[in-house]
Design a protein around this motif. Structure first.
Motif, short mmCIF file in Angstrom:
data_model
loop_
_atom_site.label_atom_id
_atom_site.label_comp_id
_atom_site.label_asym_id
_atom_site.label_seq_id
_atom_site.Cartn_x
_atom_site.Cartn_y
_atom_site.Cartn_z
N VAL A 35 -4.54 18.73 -1.10
CA VAL A 35 -4.58 17.39 -1.70
C VAL A 35 -3.23 16.95 -2.24
N ASN A 36 -2.25 17.84 -2.20
CA ASN A 36 -0.94 17.48 -2.73
C ASN A 36 0.14 17.70 -1.68
N ALA A 37 -0.17 17.29 -0.45
CA ALA A 37 0.82 17.39 0.62
C ALA A 37 1.98 16.44 0.33
N PRO A 38 3.13 16.66 0.95
CA PRO A 38 4.29 15.80 0.68
C PRO A 38 3.99 14.32 0.89
N VAL A 39 4.58 13.50 0.03
CA VAL A 39 4.34 12.06 0.06
C VAL A 39 4.68 11.42 1.41
N PRO A 40 5.74 11.84 2.11
CA PRO A 40 6.04 11.22 3.41
C PRO A 40 4.87 11.28 4.39
N GLN A 41 4.02 12.30 4.29
CA GLN A 41 2.87 12.36 5.20
C GLN A 41 1.89 11.23 4.90
N ARG A 42 1.66 10.96 3.62
CA ARG A 42 0.76 9.87 3.25
C ARG A 42 1.35 8.53 3.67
N ILE A 43 2.67 8.41 3.53
CA ILE A 43 3.33 7.18 3.97
C ILE A 43 3.14 7.00 5.47
N PHE A 44 3.25 8.11 6.21
CA PHE A 44 3.06 8.04 7.66
C PHE A 44 1.69 7.47 8.01
N TRP A 45 0.63 8.02 7.39
CA TRP A 45 -0.72 7.55 7.72
C TRP A 45 -0.93 6.11 7.25
N CYS A 46 -0.34 5.75 6.14
CA CYS A 46 -0.45 4.38 5.64
C CYS A 46 0.17 3.40 6.63
N LEU A 47 1.35 3.74 7.14
CA LEU A 47 2.02 2.89 8.12
C LEU A 47 1.25 2.84 9.43
N VAL A 48 0.70 3.98 9.83
CA VAL A 48 -0.07 4.03 11.08
C VAL A 48 -1.29 3.13 11.00
N GLU A 49 -1.97 3.11 9.85
CA GLU A 49 -3.14 2.23 9.69
C GLU A 49 -2.76 0.77 9.91
N GLY A 50 -1.65 0.35 9.31
CA GLY A 50 -1.21 -1.02 9.49
C GLY A 50 -0.83 -1.33 10.92
N LEU A 51 -0.13 -0.39 11.58
CA LEU A 51 0.28 -0.61 12.97
C LEU A 51 -0.92 -0.68 13.91
N ILE A 52 -1.94 0.15 13.67
CA ILE A 52 -3.13 0.09 14.51
C ILE A 52 -3.85 -1.24 14.33
N ALA A 53 -3.93 -1.71 13.09
CA ALA A 53 -4.55 -3.01 12.86
C ALA A 53 -3.81 -4.12 13.61
N ILE A 54 -2.47 -4.06 13.58
CA ILE A 54 -1.67 -5.05 14.31
C ILE A 54 -1.91 -4.92 15.81
N ALA A 55 -1.89 -3.69 16.30
CA ALA A 55 -2.08 -3.47 17.74
C ALA A 55 -3.43 -4.00 18.20
N LEU A 56 -4.47 -3.76 17.42
CA LEU A 56 -5.80 -4.22 17.81
C LEU A 56 -5.90 -5.74 17.75
N LEU A 57 -5.29 -6.35 16.75
CA LEU A 57 -5.32 -7.82 16.67
C LEU A 57 -4.57 -8.44 17.84
N VAL A 58 -3.39 -7.89 18.15
CA VAL A 58 -2.59 -8.43 19.26
C VAL A 58 -3.29 -8.16 20.59
N ALA A 82 0.83 -1.21 0.00
CA ALA A 82 0.00 0.00 0.00
C ALA A 82 0.87 1.26 0.00
N THR A 83 1.96 1.22 0.73
CA THR A 83 2.88 2.36 0.77
C THR A 83 3.49 2.61 -0.60
N MET A 84 3.85 1.53 -1.29
CA MET A 84 4.38 1.66 -2.65
C MET A 84 3.33 2.27 -3.57
N SER A 85 2.07 1.87 -3.38
CA SER A 85 0.98 2.42 -4.17
C SER A 85 0.82 3.91 -3.91
N VAL A 86 0.98 4.32 -2.65
CA VAL A 86 0.90 5.73 -2.30
C VAL A 86 2.00 6.51 -3.01
N VAL A 87 3.20 5.96 -3.04
CA VAL A 87 4.33 6.64 -3.68
C VAL A 87 4.10 6.77 -5.18
#
Length: 593
Positions: A529-552, A338-343
């Protein structure tokens, strides 16, 4: 009474024009120039694009509308930085949202043993005590949508009375269909209809005078036909008008205040009739923070469900152990994709994945219809629509019922989940619906995705019920996340279709994470709508980490608990949006009087 001039006709009633591919692509990116009849359009707005400034160049309203004059400029309160990591953030919204989700993730992982009982208690408390609130709010959203369809306000056109649709009718319907398909339909497409059928067939079960069963309403004990009718009606209730009314309210509010009032395409803009210029201050910050948190935890719930199902499918098909480690690795791998897709961006990333997803979903649906009980599916489709209509009012009633498990465990959770998803789905629908009248918009947004969901549930769920009645117990005995694959195992080419099912879940995972990160980043960047890509990567990673945290930290219960928790305050936001919509539409009618 239509406000659209009858000579010549506007909108969908006019002769079909050649498809403008470039205009459609620009509309998706927010850069579509207005089709104005003005002899000398203003040159400056036409020259400003999202790529050049980071500010979305929304088209100007076409025809008389109530433009809201404000001195606020998108991004004026942002904090920018260029090195070593570029950023462009709206400080209160980004800062509060980021700290909240990161702190939550860390604490959930560190204290995972204490987290599970806490999440279980939180979910139970909210759904058992506030089910009436969620259900009444859902009913209000449906009633409001239906009332707007038949009222004179339904003639107001998004984008102004002279605006024409950015997309053809068929293309627009296809995108509404895409918005309606998600991990939830894959996860619950078999398990929910079968579960409601079996619970209804068993009927009420009393222990110490309290019902402990999960049957909807009073069930249909011993009546297979009655249990099927009630089970499918209950399923469609959760995937029909109510969820799409939630999305329609958000989308209509965003579209009205962005395309007709000239405000930024953000949630805070909707509340201008209530707070006025204060929306650029803390009232607006709170609304946007709630939108970010609701969206991110709603997405995390879907991502967690997808990981559960994809892991189960891989275990069933390839023998990969369905352990927590596998789920975590899977979430990390898919988050990386997903992060690659964002980039890569919208055109090369999420758009192509979405097209792949739609093709695979249609293939799977058609396959099940053709090789499954075809006649029963087609006849069941129309019968289920009738059963849904017959049971809609009893299922919508929050008072005087004894089916607590069904209302708390299913309906209240679903309503909160839909509400938490609404900023994400609503913004997408708003973006592709400019040029449609409110009446046309609501009919399409309510009906088209609902019909697709009914067909999906009838095909997959109806096939599973038919197999169960035929004596196959494998689906009933399987875990929730494995029921789809057990059903497919009884059809031809089961290995291929099961693999397609896994790919569908994974790609839904990727596209949801990718698109969700874009929406969240737009809100957290103050509307850019055209904020720097690292910000989108941050939110993408956060979504995955929250999903992991909730599952664990608690598995499915934890995922559901956070969807309910964030959906609760955002329900209040949507109720306020209803008031703002009515005021905004009435002002539009006055402009044309």
């Amino acid at each position: 009474m239509s406000q659209t001039p009858t000579n010549p006709p506007k909108g969908p009633g006019k002769p079909k024009a050649p498809r403008d591919i470039a205009r459609e692509q620009d509309a998706l990116s927010g850069r579509v120039p207005p089709r104005s009849t003005k002899p000398e359009p203003k040159p400056e707005p036409a020259e400003v694009t999202a790529d050049e400034s980071g500010v979305e160049a929304l088209p100007e309203p076409e025809g008389p509308t109530e433009i809201i004059e404000t001195d606020y400029e998108i991004g004026q309160d942002n904090i920018e930085g260029r090195a070593p990591i570029p950023f462009d953030i709206h400080n209160p919204v980004f800062g509060i949202s980021a700290v909240a989700v990161v702190l939550f993730t860390v604490l959930t992982i560190v204290f995972n043993e204490q987290a599970e009982p806490m999440f279980s208690s939180l979910r139970g408390t909210l759904t058992s005590n506030l089910d009436w609130f969620f259900m009444l709010a859902g009913n209000l959203f449906v009633i409001m949508c239906l009332a707007l369809i038949v009222s004179p306000l339904g003639s107001v056109r998004l984008g102004g009375p002279d605006a024409t649709p950015d997309f053809s009718l068929s293309g627009w319907f296809a995108m509404l269909f895409a918005a309606g398909m998600g991990i939830g339909l894959m996860f619950y497409g078999v398990s929910e209809p079968l579960g409601h059928f079996q619970a209804a067939l068993g009927g009420p079960v009393l222990e110490d005078g309290v019902r402990t069963d999960w049957a909807p309403l009073d069930g249909a004990p011993g009546d297979e036909a009655g249990a099927m009718r009630l089970g499918m009606a209950a399923t469609i209730f959760h995937w029909g008008l109510h969820p799409w009314a939630v999305y329609a309210i958000v989308a209509l509010a965003l579209g009205l205040f962005a395309y007709n009032k000239g405000l930024p395409l953000t949630l805070r803009s909707v509340f201008y009739p209530i707070f006025g210029e204060k929306i650029w201050g803390w009232p607006g910050h709170i609304i946007d923070v709630l939108a970010v948190l609701a969206t991110i935890f709603g997405l995390a719930t879907s991502l967690g469900l997808g990981a559960e199902q994809a892991t189960a499918g891989l275990a069933d098909l390839f023998g990969i152990p369905a352990e927590m480690t596998t789920k975590v690795v899977l979430i990390l791998a898919i988050t990386l994709v997903a992060t690659m897709s964002v980039v890569l961006g919208v055109e090369k990333g999420v758009k192509r994945l979405s097209e792949l997803n739609m093709i695979l979903a249609i293939l799977l649906l058609v396959f099940v219809i053709l090789v499954g009980p075809t006649l029963a599916i087609f006849s069941g489709f129309f019968a289920n629509l009738g059963n849904y209509a017959a049971e809609l009012i009893p299922l919508s009633n929050p008072f005087g019922r004894t089916d607590d498990n069904f209302r708390h465990g299913w309906t209240a959770f679903y309503w909160a989940w839909w509400i938490s998803w609404s900023p994400f789905v609503g913004m997408f629908i708003a973006r592709v619906s400019r040029g449609r009248s409110v009446r046309e918009f609501l009919i399409a947004v309510l009906i088209v995705p609902s019909v697709i969901s009914v067909l999906w549930m009838t095909a997959l769920g109806g096939t599973a019920i038919d197999m169960t009645l035929g004596g196959f117990a494998g689906i009933t005995d399987a875990a929730l996340e494995l029921k789809l694959f057990e059903m497919l195992s009884q059809l031809p080419l089961s290995s291929i279709t099961s693999f397609i099912g896994i790919v569908l879940v994974i790609v839904f995972f990727v596209t949801s994470s990718d698109s969700g990160s874009l929406v969240i980043d737009t809100i957290a960047a103050g509307g850019k709508v055209n904020a720097p890509v690292p910000q989108r990567i941050f939110w993408c990673l956060v979504e995955g980490l929250i999903a992991i945290a909730l599952l664990v930290g608690g598995g499915l219960i934890a995922l559901q608990a956070m969807a309910v928790s964030t959906g609760l305050p955002f329900t209040v936001v949507l109720l306020g949006a209803c008031f703002a919509i009515v005021k905004g539409l009435m002002a539009e009618r006055r402009e044309l009087a």
